[in-house]
Motif scaffolding. Structure first.
Motif, short mmCIF file in Angstrom:
data_model
loop_
_atom_site.label_atom_id
_atom_site.label_comp_id
_atom_site.label_asym_id
_atom_site.label_seq_id
_atom_site.Cartn_x
_atom_site.Cartn_y
_atom_site.Cartn_z
N GLU A 287 14.91 -1.26 5.06
CA GLU A 287 14.23 -1.49 6.31
C GLU A 287 12.74 -1.25 6.10
OE1 GLU A 287 14.49 -0.61 10.85
OE2 GLU A 287 16.04 0.51 9.77
N GLY A 288 11.97 -2.29 6.39
CA GLY A 288 10.53 -2.24 6.13
C GLY A 288 9.86 -1.02 6.72
N LYS A 289 10.23 -0.71 7.96
CA LYS A 289 9.59 0.39 8.67
C LYS A 289 9.83 1.73 7.95
CE LYS A 289 10.65 -0.19 13.04
NZ LYS A 289 11.22 0.08 14.34
N VAL A 290 11.05 1.90 7.45
CA VAL A 290 11.41 3.16 6.78
C VAL A 290 10.59 3.32 5.50
CG1 VAL A 290 13.31 4.44 5.72
CG2 VAL A 290 13.73 3.06 7.77
N LEU A 291 10.48 2.25 4.76
CA LEU A 291 9.70 2.28 3.52
C LEU A 291 8.24 2.64 3.81
CD1 LEU A 291 9.39 1.61 0.45
CD2 LEU A 291 8.96 -0.76 1.13
N LEU A 292 7.65 1.97 4.80
CA LEU A 292 6.24 2.22 5.11
C LEU A 292 6.02 3.63 5.65
CD1 LEU A 292 4.93 -1.15 6.61
CD2 LEU A 292 5.17 -0.44 4.24
N ASN A 293 6.99 4.14 6.42
CA ASN A 293 6.87 5.52 6.92
C ASN A 293 6.88 6.53 5.78
OD1 ASN A 293 6.65 4.80 9.56
ND2 ASN A 293 8.82 5.13 10.06
N LYS A 294 7.76 6.30 4.82
CA LYS A 294 7.83 7.22 3.67
C LYS A 294 6.51 7.22 2.91
CE LYS A 294 12.57 7.88 2.39
NZ LYS A 294 13.58 7.85 1.36
N LEU A 295 6.00 6.04 2.66
CA LEU A 295 4.74 5.93 1.92
C LEU A 295 3.61 6.64 2.67
CD1 LEU A 295 4.99 2.25 0.70
CD2 LEU A 295 4.55 4.21 -0.78
N ARG A 296 3.62 6.49 3.97
CA ARG A 296 2.53 7.09 4.75
C ARG A 296 2.67 8.60 4.79
NH1 ARG A 296 3.78 5.54 9.62
NH2 ARG A 296 4.22 7.64 10.38
N GLU A 297 3.90 9.07 5.05
CA GLU A 297 4.09 10.50 5.25
C GLU A 297 4.06 11.29 3.94
OE1 GLU A 297 7.66 10.83 7.55
OE2 GLU A 297 6.74 9.77 9.25
N HIS A 298 4.63 10.73 2.89
CA HIS A 298 4.77 11.50 1.65
C HIS A 298 3.70 11.19 0.62
CE1 HIS A 298 8.54 13.01 3.14
NE2 HIS A 298 8.95 11.77 3.36
N ASP A 299 3.16 10.00 0.65
CA ASP A 299 2.22 9.60 -0.40
C ASP A 299 0.80 9.37 0.12
OD1 ASP A 299 4.37 9.39 -2.40
OD2 ASP A 299 5.02 7.70 -1.15
N GLY A 300 0.65 9.40 1.45
CA GLY A 300 -0.68 9.12 2.00
C GLY A 300 -1.11 7.68 1.75
N VAL A 301 -0.14 6.80 1.58
CA VAL A 301 -0.45 5.39 1.35
C VAL A 301 -0.06 4.61 2.61
CG1 VAL A 301 0.15 3.32 0.00
CG2 VAL A 301 -0.14 5.53 -1.15
N VAL A 302 -1.03 3.98 3.22
CA VAL A 302 -0.78 3.25 4.47
C VAL A 302 -0.80 1.76 4.19
CG1 VAL A 302 -1.55 2.82 6.83
CG2 VAL A 302 -1.83 5.10 5.81
N LEU A 303 0.38 1.15 4.28
CA LEU A 303 0.48 -0.31 4.17
C LEU A 303 0.77 -0.86 5.56
CD1 LEU A 303 2.60 -0.67 0.89
CD2 LEU A 303 0.13 -0.46 1.13
N ALA A 304 0.42 -2.12 5.77
CA ALA A 304 0.64 -2.73 7.08
C ALA A 304 1.99 -3.44 7.09
CB ALA A 304 -0.48 -3.72 7.39
N GLY A 305 2.59 -3.50 8.27
CA GLY A 305 3.84 -4.24 8.41
C GLY A 305 3.56 -5.72 8.63
N GLY A 306 4.63 -6.47 8.88
CA GLY A 306 4.46 -7.89 9.19
C GLY A 306 4.07 -8.08 10.65
N GLN A 307 3.58 -9.28 10.96
CA GLN A 307 3.21 -9.58 12.34
C GLN A 307 4.17 -10.62 12.92
OE1 GLN A 307 -0.93 -10.81 12.08
NE2 GLN A 307 -1.60 -8.73 12.49
N ALA A 308 4.16 -10.72 14.22
CA ALA A 308 4.95 -11.73 14.97
C ALA A 308 6.41 -11.72 14.51
CB ALA A 308 4.31 -13.11 14.84
N HIS A 309 6.95 -12.88 14.12
CA HIS A 309 8.37 -12.94 13.78
C HIS A 309 8.67 -12.30 12.42
CE1 HIS A 309 6.64 -16.39 11.71
NE2 HIS A 309 7.69 -16.40 10.93
N MET A 310 7.64 -11.91 11.68
CA MET A 310 7.86 -11.30 10.36
C MET A 310 7.78 -9.78 10.40
SD MET A 310 8.67 -13.72 8.45
CE MET A 310 8.47 -13.44 6.69
#
Ligand SMILES: *Cc1c(COP(=O)(O)O)cnc(C)c1O
Length: 343
Positions: A287-310
């Motif tokens: 799940e994209g959101k879970v991956l991005l949350n982990k990166l943000r919370e544990h690694d301090g790496v902020v990636l953006a999610g998809g927009q609109a239907h993505m």
């Protein structure tokens, strides 16, 4: 940016506005005046539309993602007749298809296009598309959203004969959000004289008049000018060519690492791969959101999610403006480590 505020109608601030304006011209690669408005990039998009068109005008929008759609939405909101030429997400506007479609259309007053589609990581070949429009409809205005590309990758406003070019402070300019910069060709200024769409805040005539005294119609975003003044100095020190090379290398590096991890790029055709943002498909079972949350919370790496239907199907890696190669390596290492946890 912590510098004391200056009178935005005073001579000291005028010196900064003048210096910033002239340096922006160098990066827009134009002899036209570069106007600035205190607004986000969307304000720049709106400024482009309301200043050169009249109600009911027919315009063509080349759409390869959500920011291209925004620009078309703005044109429709102001009562323009918009013909949309859409391409699937991940693809660029194909010049052959665009040519065939443009030939089949009724006369149009402008073509709206995105240089770098931030939602998909695709960079359109604006030079070719603009030349095509010029050939088919010499008087049509070529409006280019270069918000996430200008100052990072080559774009030559005058050489490519572009009519309106828009950018925004928070992308390649390394400045906090809140300022949009926009330049118009002689052709666009001529169109502006007869353009009847309602406008006030973004009116170019008022903006140009104030710029004669190195001011803006309303109160300037003074601290953003301080910041832009500094970043333009940094950019001049690095050099235009070196900046373009740094971004080209970053794009190549990120795409290489992404492929090494077994991930898929949304932009498959490397000719159109963006060198400022890379969009990656979230692998099945994650799940994209879970991956991005982990990166943000544990690694301090902020990636953006998809927009609109993505949304949730994509994540996006920004590599523009203020970054070092080491930071890109760290971010990709962290991504690789977190992906392994899902296996
Ligand atoms: C960021 C962006 C915009 C919108 O800018 P805002 O500052 O969010 O209003 C428009 N077009 C492109 C290509 C962008 O990257």
């Amino acid at each position: 940016m912590r510098t004391q505020m200056l009178n935005h109608r005073g001579p000291e601030f005028g010196v900064i506005v003048k210096r910033v304006t002239l340096r922006l011209q160098y990066f827009f690669q134009t002899t036209s005046l570069v106007l600035t408005h205190p607004a986000s990039g969307t304000g720049g998009q709106e400024s482009a539309v309301v200043n050169v068109f009249s109600p009911g005008d027919h315009v063509v929008a080349l759409i390869v993602g959500s920011f291209g759609m925004h620009l078309a939405d703005i044109a429709e909101a102001y009562g323009l007749h918009v013909t949309k030429i859409e391409f699937p997400w991940g693809q660029a506007a194909d010049p052959n298809i665009v040519e065939a479609q443009l030939k089949s259309l009724k006369p149009y007053r402008g073509v709206l296009m995105t240089h770098n589609e931030t939602s998909t990581g695709v960079m359109n070949d604006v030079q070719t598309l603009a030349a095509l429009v010029r050939q088919l409809a010499p008087e049509a205005l070529v409006i280019v959203d270069a918000i996430s590309s200008l100052g990072c990758v080559p774009l030559e406003m005058d050489q490519w004969d572009l009519d309106v070019v828009i950018t925004g402070s928070q992308k390649g300019w390394m400045v906090p959000p809140g300022m949009t910069m926009i330049a118009a060709s002689e052709r666009a200024w001529a169109a502006h004289k007869n353009a009847k769409l309602s406008r006030y805040y973004f009116d170019w005539t008022a903006t140009r008049l104030r710029l004669e005294n190195w001011q803006q119609p309303g109160t300037s975003a003074v601290s953003l000018f301080y910041a832009l003044d500094v970043s333009l100095e940094l950019m001049l020190q690095e050099g235009r060519k070196a900046i373009f090379e740094r971004h080209a290398k970053a794009g190549e590096f990120i795409r290489g690492r992404v492929k090494q991890m077994g991930l898929k790029l949304l932009a498959q055709d490397v000719r159109y791969a963006s060198n400022t943002v890379t969009a990656v498909l979230v692998p099945e079972g994650i799940e994209g959101k879970v991956l991005l949350n982990k990166l943000r919370e544990h690694d301090g790496v902020v990636l953006a999610g998809g927009q609109a239907h993505m949304i949730n199907k994509l994540f996006r890696i920004g590599h523009l403006g203020f970054f070092s190669h080491e930071e890109l390596v760290q971010a990709m290492d962290a991504l690789e480590k977190r992906l392994h946890e899902f296996l």
